[in-house]
Design a protein around this motif. Structure first.
Motif, PDB file in Angstrom:
ATOM      1  N   CYS A 331       0.848  -1.187   0.000  1.00 39.50           N
ATOM      2  CA  CYS A 331       0.000   0.000   0.000  1.00 39.50           C
ATOM      3  C   CYS A 331       0.888   1.244   0.000  1.00 39.50           C
ATOM      4  N   ARG A 333       0.284   4.329   0.417  1.00 41.50           N
ATOM      5  CA  ARG A 333       0.010   5.346   1.442  1.00 41.50           C
ATOM      6  C   ARG A 333       0.579   4.895   2.793  1.00 41.50           C
ATOM      7  N   CYS A 334       0.527   3.583   3.082  1.00 42.80           N
ATOM      8  CA  CYS A 334       1.163   3.071   4.293  1.00 42.80           C
ATOM      9  C   CYS A 334       2.655   3.417   4.273  1.00 42.80           C
ATOM     10  N   CYS A 374      -4.807   0.103   0.992  1.00 42.51           N
ATOM     11  CA  CYS A 374      -5.458  -0.763   1.981  1.00 42.51           C
ATOM     12  C   CYS A 374      -6.729  -0.041   2.437  1.00 42.51           C
ATOM     13  N   CYS A 377      -6.357   2.991   4.755  1.00 43.67           N
ATOM     14  CA  CYS A 377      -5.831   4.189   4.091  1.00 43.67           C
ATOM     15  C   CYS A 377      -6.895   4.830   3.199  1.00 43.67           C
TER      16      CYS A 377
END
Ligand SMILES: [Zn+2]
Length: 384
Positions: A331, A333-334, A374, A377
């Motif tokens: 992911c 953004r993670c 995910c 997110c």
């Protein structure tokens, strides 16, 4: 309290003073019975069904019970009593037409009109007793009951049922404006409303709009409140204000404008000031935008800015798969948020597609604008 009487009424009484005045209604029973109220749709009854009614009467077999509503008078036999047929319209029209010599059919193997029958045969039909439930009571009780019995027989629309419950000067006036073919409400607003006047769609829509403006819980509440009014001027004025407001704000007509709940928008926004030129520019751009799949929703969006009205395009399964494979299940953004899950390889079912550049910033539903996030997110980013 709801009062229901079962009566046996001979055909000869019901056909007495039978009159078919077209859109102005059909009456019978010494002129006291509204067989079909004015400006109500006509049911299409096939010749075969019509003949079956006469055949049943001819043989003396029972017809299913019919329902009348008492609309005037204290009791069934008071001199000012008036009734309306709630269920049994077609059966009643069938034997009225036959007794008025309006059609011929085969009886005892021969083609017969009513006039060609012997006196005995005529009397067999005229003396036949119809079983009729006559109902009298408060409007809400009647309406509840009507809805139950309306599941059998010739179905009425919800608004036709309401009309049977709240008769009076107000309704007569409202039907002349909203329920006649080619009525004033149709001339003014047919481009903006769906349905047809004779099926009571216009009347239902207009009342449903105005009752919301007035904070009433239901169409029934509005009809009950105004039942005794001498006319329906209030409803008409309101309706024409709504349509005039729409025409002034959106002078360029588009077919998508038909069937929008304009009254609901009018109630919320008519006290605000809008510039029709600015609105038109925006509507035109959104109409041309391939990302907008629900063009009708544009007319709500320009007022409240909620993207849910637009049904914006979403990524296809193959676009999602492509992005997922490119990311290797990570992911992004993670990663950028440096979350503990930044190295986790997610299953594709745990991820959702996101527009990297959102629609309102010009982002398109194309491969290079797709990323898989995910679920956490995606929710944190704002649900795209
Ligand atoms: Zn994430």
């Amino acid at each position: 309290m709801l009062k229901i009487d079962l009566l046996e009424i001979p055909v000869k009484d019901i056909v007495d003073s039978y009159l078919d005045a077209g859109v102005n209604g059909v009456t019978g029973y010494h002129g006291k019975l509204n067989i079909r109220p004015p400006y109500q749709r006509e049911f299409v009854y096939k010749e075969q069904q019509r003949n079956a009614v006469i055949d049943t009467i001819w043989k003396g077999f029972p017809l299913n019970v019919m329902y009348w509503v008492q609309t005037k008078g204290d009791s069934f036999d008071s001199p000012d009593a008036e009734f309306e047929i709630l269920d049994g319209q077609q059966r009643t029209i069938s034997f009225c037409q036959f007794c008025a010599n309006e059609f011929m059919m085969i009886l005892n193997g021969n083609l017969k009109t009513f006039l060609s029958l012997t006196e005995d045969e005529k009397n067999k039909i005229l003396d036949y007793k119809c079983m009729i439930y006559i109902c009298k009571g408060s409007d809400s009780e009647k309406l509840e009951w009507f809805r139950v019995i309306n599941t059998a027989g010739e179905k009425l629309t919800d608004q036709e049922l309401r009309n049977a419950c709240y008769p009076g000067a107000w309704l007569t006036s409202a039907k002349a404006q909203f329920s006649k073919p080619g009525c004033a409400a149709y001339s003014l607003g047919s481009k903006y409303l769906s349905g047809s006047p004779i099926r009571q769609d216009y009347l239902e829509t207009a009342i449903n709009w105005i009752r919301q403006e007035k904070g009433m819980a239901s169409i029934e509440e509005y009809m009950l409140t105004h039942q005794a009014d001498p006319n329906s001027v209030e409803l008409w004025n309101y309706y024409s204000n709504v349509i005039n407001w729409v025409m002034a704000l959106f002078p360029t007509y588009r077919s998508q404008m038909k069937g929008i709940d304009w009254g609901v928008l009018y109630n919320k926004y008519h006290s605000n000031v809008y510039d029709p030129t600015t609105l038109e520019d925006e509507v035109r751009k959104l109409m041309e935008d391939d990302e907008v799949e629900n063009k009708k929703g544009i007319y709500e969006y320009v007022f409240d800015r909620l993207e849910k009205h637009l049904n914006l395009r979403t990524f296809s399964e193959s676009q999602k798969n492509k992005a997922y494979n490119k990311q290797g299940g990570i992911c992004p953004r993670c990663v950028s948020m440096n979350k503990p899950t930044k190295t986790k390889v997610w299953d594709i079912s745990e991820m959702e597609a996101d527009h990297i550049t959102p629609w309102h910033a010009g982002g398109k539903t194309e491969d290079d604008n797709c990323q898989m996030l995910c679920k956490t997110c995606n929710r944190e980013k704002g649900g795209h």
